[in-house]
Design a protein around this motif. Structure first.
Motif, PDB file in Angstrom:
ATOM      1  N   ILE A 116       7.160  -7.912  -2.313  1.00 45.92           N
ATOM      2  CA  ILE A 116       5.779  -7.565  -2.685  1.00 45.92           C
ATOM      3  C   ILE A 116       4.891  -8.559  -1.958  1.00 45.92           C
ATOM      4  O   ILE A 116       4.935  -9.761  -2.246  1.00 45.92           O
ATOM      5  CB  ILE A 116       5.558  -7.654  -4.205  1.00 45.92           C
ATOM      6  CG1 ILE A 116       6.501  -6.699  -4.928  1.00 45.92           C
ATOM      7  CG2 ILE A 116       4.119  -7.329  -4.548  1.00 45.92           C
ATOM      8  CD1 ILE A 116       6.361  -6.729  -6.428  1.00 45.92           C
ATOM      9  N   VAL A 117       4.157  -8.077  -0.986  1.00 49.70           N
ATOM     10  CA  VAL A 117       3.356  -8.969  -0.136  1.00 49.70           C
ATOM     11  C   VAL A 117       2.030  -8.295   0.230  1.00 49.70           C
ATOM     12  O   VAL A 117       1.934  -7.069   0.228  1.00 49.70           O
ATOM     13  CB  VAL A 117       4.100  -9.296   1.189  1.00 49.70           C
ATOM     14  CG1 VAL A 117       5.241 -10.247   0.971  1.00 49.70           C
ATOM     15  CG2 VAL A 117       4.567  -8.025   1.859  1.00 49.70           C
ATOM     16  N   PRO A 118       1.027  -9.095   0.568  1.00 49.75           N
ATOM     17  CA  PRO A 118      -0.151  -8.517   1.213  1.00 49.75           C
ATOM     18  C   PRO A 118       0.180  -8.283   2.688  1.00 49.75           C
ATOM     19  O   PRO A 118       0.884  -9.093   3.300  1.00 49.75           O
ATOM     20  CB  PRO A 118      -1.216  -9.605   1.045  1.00 49.75           C
ATOM     21  CG  PRO A 118      -0.467 -10.859   0.810  1.00 49.75           C
ATOM     22  CD  PRO A 118       0.874 -10.527   0.282  1.00 49.75           C
ATOM     23  N   VAL A 165      -3.914   4.691   1.712  1.00 52.86           N
ATOM     24  CA  VAL A 165      -2.610   5.270   2.065  1.00 52.86           C
ATOM     25  C   VAL A 165      -1.963   4.385   3.125  1.00 52.86           C
ATOM     26  O   VAL A 165      -2.555   4.142   4.183  1.00 52.86           O
ATOM     27  CB  VAL A 165      -2.780   6.700   2.612  1.00 52.86           C
ATOM     28  CG1 VAL A 165      -1.426   7.299   2.963  1.00 52.86           C
ATOM     29  CG2 VAL A 165      -3.492   7.564   1.599  1.00 52.86           C
ATOM     30  N   PRO A 166      -0.764   3.863   2.875  1.00 56.38           N
ATOM     31  CA  PRO A 166      -0.137   2.982   3.865  1.00 56.38           C
ATOM     32  C   PRO A 166       0.263   3.760   5.122  1.00 56.38           C
ATOM     33  O   PRO A 166       0.763   4.877   5.033  1.00 56.38           O
ATOM     34  CB  PRO A 166       1.104   2.447   3.155  1.00 56.38           C
ATOM     35  CG  PRO A 166       0.997   2.863   1.736  1.00 56.38           C
ATOM     36  CD  PRO A 166       0.087   4.035   1.693  1.00 56.38           C
ATOM     37  N   VAL A 167       0.026   3.157   6.258  1.00 50.32           N
ATOM     38  CA  VAL A 167       0.491   3.715   7.539  1.00 50.32           C
ATOM     39  C   VAL A 167       1.427   2.669   8.128  1.00 50.32           C
ATOM     40  O   VAL A 167       1.004   1.686   8.721  1.00 50.32           O
ATOM     41  CB  VAL A 167      -0.683   3.996   8.494  1.00 50.32           C
ATOM     42  CG1 VAL A 167      -0.181   4.681   9.754  1.00 50.32           C
ATOM     43  CG2 VAL A 167      -1.707   4.887   7.798  1.00 50.32           C
ATOM     44  N   ILE A 168       2.684   2.886   7.910  1.00 51.46           N
ATOM     45  CA  ILE A 168       3.688   1.855   8.168  1.00 51.46           C
ATOM     46  C   ILE A 168       4.681   2.356   9.216  1.00 51.46           C
ATOM     47  O   ILE A 168       5.056   3.523   9.227  1.00 51.46           O
ATOM     48  CB  ILE A 168       4.444   1.522   6.858  1.00 51.46           C
ATOM     49  CG1 ILE A 168       3.523   0.866   5.836  1.00 51.46           C
ATOM     50  CG2 ILE A 168       5.659   0.651   7.114  1.00 51.46           C
ATOM     51  CD1 ILE A 168       3.090  -0.521   6.188  1.00 51.46           C
ATOM     52  N   ARG A 169       5.096   1.442  10.086  1.00 53.29           N
ATOM     53  CA  ARG A 169       6.175   1.742  11.043  1.00 53.29           C
ATOM     54  C   ARG A 169       7.311   0.775  10.739  1.00 53.29           C
ATOM     55  O   ARG A 169       7.070  -0.418  10.506  1.00 53.29           O
ATOM     56  CB  ARG A 169       5.644   1.539  12.456  1.00 53.29           C
ATOM     57  CG  ARG A 169       6.611   1.848  13.564  1.00 53.29           C
ATOM     58  CD  ARG A 169       5.831   2.089  14.863  1.00 53.29           C
ATOM     59  NE  ARG A 169       4.723   1.151  15.028  1.00 53.29           N
ATOM     60  CZ  ARG A 169       4.821  -0.024  15.647  1.00 53.29           C
ATOM     61  NH1 ARG A 169       5.974  -0.408  16.141  1.00 53.29           N
ATOM     62  NH2 ARG A 169       3.768  -0.819  15.761  1.00 53.29           N
ATOM     63  N   ALA A 226       4.376   5.794   0.615  1.00 55.21           N
ATOM     64  CA  ALA A 226       4.676   6.290   1.961  1.00 55.21           C
ATOM     65  C   ALA A 226       6.119   5.921   2.277  1.00 55.21           C
ATOM     66  O   ALA A 226       6.699   5.037   1.643  1.00 55.21           O
ATOM     67  CB  ALA A 226       3.735   5.672   2.981  1.00 55.21           C
ATOM     68  N   GLU A 227       6.671   6.637   3.233  1.00 57.24           N
ATOM     69  CA  GLU A 227       8.044   6.348   3.667  1.00 57.24           C
ATOM     70  C   GLU A 227       8.047   6.152   5.167  1.00 57.24           C
ATOM     71  O   GLU A 227       7.253   6.763   5.885  1.00 57.24           O
ATOM     72  CB  GLU A 227       8.978   7.502   3.318  1.00 57.24           C
ATOM     73  CG  GLU A 227       9.294   7.600   1.848  1.00 57.24           C
ATOM     74  CD  GLU A 227      10.302   8.702   1.541  1.00 57.24           C
ATOM     75  OE1 GLU A 227      10.640   8.839   0.373  1.00 57.24           O
ATOM     76  OE2 GLU A 227      10.735   9.406   2.476  1.00 57.24           O
ATOM     77  N   ALA A 228       8.940   5.306   5.630  1.00 57.44           N
ATOM     78  CA  ALA A 228       9.050   5.073   7.071  1.00 57.44           C
ATOM     79  C   ALA A 228      10.480   4.659   7.380  1.00 57.44           C
ATOM     80  O   ALA A 228      11.270   4.356   6.492  1.00 57.44           O
ATOM     81  CB  ALA A 228       8.073   3.986   7.498  1.00 57.44           C
ATOM     82  N   GLY A 229      10.783   4.642   8.663  1.00 59.57           N
ATOM     83  CA  GLY A 229      12.073   4.094   9.097  1.00 59.57           C
ATOM     84  C   GLY A 229      13.221   5.075   9.085  1.00 59.57           C
ATOM     85  O   GLY A 229      14.257   4.809   9.685  1.00 59.57           O
ATOM     86  N   GLY A 230      13.064   6.220   8.459  1.00 57.90           N
ATOM     87  CA  GLY A 230      14.162   7.192   8.420  1.00 57.90           C
ATOM     88  C   GLY A 230      15.385   6.591   7.753  1.00 57.90           C
ATOM     89  O   GLY A 230      15.303   5.584   7.053  1.00 57.90           O
TER      90      GLY A 230
END
Lengths: 205, 422
Positions: free
Chosen positions: B105-107, B49-53, B148-152
């Motif tokens: 699309i990146v690692p 699960v991505p945990v992204i900011r 996942a979603e981030a950044g609003g």
């Protein structure tokens, strides 16, 4: 070089599938079925080839299904199901789908200029993906052969009703477990560290 | 989450099991194992699960339609390393990507970061939200993924293009007691000569008409015509049937541009301006002066979307109850039905001074449609119908038939009917 190989791989596997199916269907001699199976093969081949055009993409899946139906039909109706070639055929079909995804995912990445660090990461990801497909392909061929060997040794009575029910239940449970595994994992404790909590713009629950 | 390929493999396994049971063939049952082997391999190492900011920075958050602005998104991976991740900053469909890329699309290793720099150009006015940033961790076998979603979302207000109305002549005929720039046909404070009267103590010496004083041998003062302000109410027809053409080029969008241009022009000449928009809801801005009123009107116009099927007569009802009686009503409508004619006749009958600015739906449609003999004939018939309608309207109101390919100010000047002296 890598980009060209990625682009070519799905076409090579598709050509192999078409040739293999064509050969199997042409061996049908029973007049009642040969025309029907040849029509199915031609229709499947047409769909699979036309499906390569981006606008007609939905035809790809239909083409593969029709080709598979023609092959299985030929095997079941007249030629008989040989375990090793049939398992290899099914595996080739799945590998074709995997290669198509691999080409669509990595092909564009190798056709554009990227920073060295990103390029290395993509190389590593491609290597891991290729290795994973190779491993799955090996398992897909070896496990049925092993199971066939077990069956032929007579360890399991093959044609009894309890065996059939056991097999059916086992397959249903295995497939259901595999299909549900990601969902079950996501409901575990990992969810509390998900990005929704890490996103500062969202109010905390 | 499962991909369609995973569902397909599961279905394939079931089909082989059923076929095997149906034909009583253990070989067919064994064919269910290859797809299960692929599913099992994928399930052994599922995508994390991505945990992204994400932090989004915009070069501008208020912009005019058609102008480009830049956006930059910094993506930081606060979770475990991601083998291959698809990142996409979601853009409204009305935004066109001009430069850079909003997707990659990146690692992304643990603690790693990525910056997406791009420029976009909004084609249509509106109040938009950019984002959120969507992240999809991909499974190498393409059998599963995690989102996942981030950044609003970042708000971007896209204002309609402001028509250049500097050379247009447009203003109310009837005036109110407040000072302005409209000649009132009454004595007062202004610049235009009105008449001569006897000097009274307290008159400004500069007002004394020395030639007349010398001729008549007594002190005479000039009087000037008072300049006052008036009220203009802009009525924008944004009903569903007004839409012809594309999202960016249709009578409602051109009407919004005309309304903003007219409001700016009329407010600049110190008049009060109000707005009534007939769309899904009937909303209005009461007449007022000044720059703040222009922003109030702009805020309403930004949110205009075609919709609603109200009878046009409701506008007359709202005007008669909530707006000043002696105002100039500028109706902006493509005049696609006879409702507008009846509404204008009704307004004129109630004593309103009415002007109609009509963005021509025929010209808009013509710019999109292929021009063959049948289309040309249809266009000629529709043009006759429209001219007939406009001729009837001209009996009770001033009408500007506006081809949106021509600047509105030029159309107003060519018509030469606004303002009409009382």
């Amino acid at each position: 070089m890598i980009a060209a190989a990625l682009r070519a791989a799905p076409y090579v596997s598709l050509a192999a599938l078409l040739a293999w199916t064509g050969v199997e269907v042409s061996r049908i001699t029973w007049p009642r079925w040969d025309v029907a199976l040849e029509a199915l093969f031609l229709l499947g081949a047409g769909c699979a080839v036309l499906g390569q055009v981006p606008r007609l993409r939905p035809l790809r899946r239909l083409g593969l299904v029709l080709l598979g139906a023609a092959y299985v039909g030929a095997r079941v109706l007249e030629l008989g199901v040989d375990v090793i070639p049939s398992v290899a055929y099914v595996t080739l079909g799945i590998v074709h789908a995997e290669l198509r995804v691999l080409a669509e995912r990595f092909g564009p990445l190798y056709e554009r200029e990227l920073p060295q660090g990103t390029r290395r990461g993509i190389d590593a990801a491609l290597a891991r993906a290729t290795m994973r497909i190779g491993l799955a392909t090996g398992l897909a061929i070896l496990v049925p052969i092993l199971a066939a060997d077990l069956a032929l040794t007579g360890a399991v009575p093959l044609t009894t009703v309890p065996t059939a029910i056991f097999l059916a239940v086992a397959f249903v449970l295995t497939a259901a477990l595999l299909a549900l595994l990601p969902v079950l994992e996501r409901r575990g404790p990992q969810e509390t560290t998900g990005s929704r909590m890490a996103d500062p713009s969202r109010p905390k629950a | 989450m499962r991909t369609p390929l995973a569902s397909g493999l599961t279905a394939l396994a079931f089909v082989f099991v059923l076929l095997g049971l149906g034909f009583r063939s253990w070989q067919l049952v064994l064919l269910a194992l290859p797809p299960l082997a692929f599913l099992a391999t994928a399930a052994l190492v599922p995508p994390v699960v991505p945990v992204i900011r994400a932090t989004r920075t915009l070069s501008r958050d208020r912009i005019e339609a058609g102008q480009a602005f830049e956006a930059s998104v910094l993506v930081v991976n606060d979770g475990p390393g991601l083998d291959l991740v698809e990142i996409r900053d979601v853009l409204p469909p009305e935004f066109r990507l001009e430069a850079g890329a909003n997707a990659a699309i990146v690692p992304l290793p643990a603690g790693g970061s990525l910056r997406l720099d791009y420029a976009v150009r909004p084609a249509v006015k509106g109040d938009y939200g950019m984002g959120p940033l969507r992240v999809r961790a991909l499974d190498p076998l393409a059998l599963g993924y995690e989102d996942a979603e981030a950044g609003g979302t970042s708000r971007v207000v896209v204002a309609p293009v402001l028509e250049d109305m500097r050379r247009a002549r447009l203003g109310p005929r009837r005036t109110r007691p407040w000072f302005g720039q409209v000649a009132s046909r009454q004595r007062g404070i202004g610049l235009e000569f009105w008449g001569i009267r006897d000097y009274v103590p307290g008159d400004d010496v500069r007002r004394i008409n020395w030639k007349a004083t010398a001729r008549l041998d007594r002190l005479l003062s000039n009087e000037v015509e008072g300049e006052r302000s008036g009220d203009v109410v802009i009525v924008l027809d944004a009903r569903r049937e007004s839409v012809v053409g594309s999202d960016a080029e249709n009578p409602v969008e051109f009407g919004v541009r005309a309304a903003l241009g007219i409001a700016d022009h009329v407010l600049a000449s110190r008049n009060r301006v109000g707005l009534v928009v007939q769309r899904d809801v009937l909303d209005w801005v009461y007449p007022a002066f000044g720059r703040r009123q222009l922003y109030r009107i702009l805020d309403h116009l930004v949110h205009v979307r075609a919709g609603g099927e109200w009878p046009f007569g409701h506008v007359a009802w709202v005007l008669s109850r909530f707006f000043p009686r002696d105002c100039l009503v500028v109706l902006i409508s493509p005049l696609r039905d006879r409702d507008a004619l009846e509404a204008v006749i009704d307004l004129a009958g109630r004593g309103y001074d009415v002007a109609v600015v009509s963005p021509s739906p025929l010209e808009i449609e013509r710019s999109f449609a292929f021009e063959g003999p049948a289309e040309a004939t249809a266009h000629a018939i529709l043009r006759m119908e429209r001219e007939n309608l406009i001729a009837q309207l001209r009996r009770v109101a001033q009408v500007v038939d506006w081809n949106p390919e021509v600047p509105l100010a030029a159309s107003l000047r060519r018509t030469g009917v606004l303002p009409r002296r009382a």
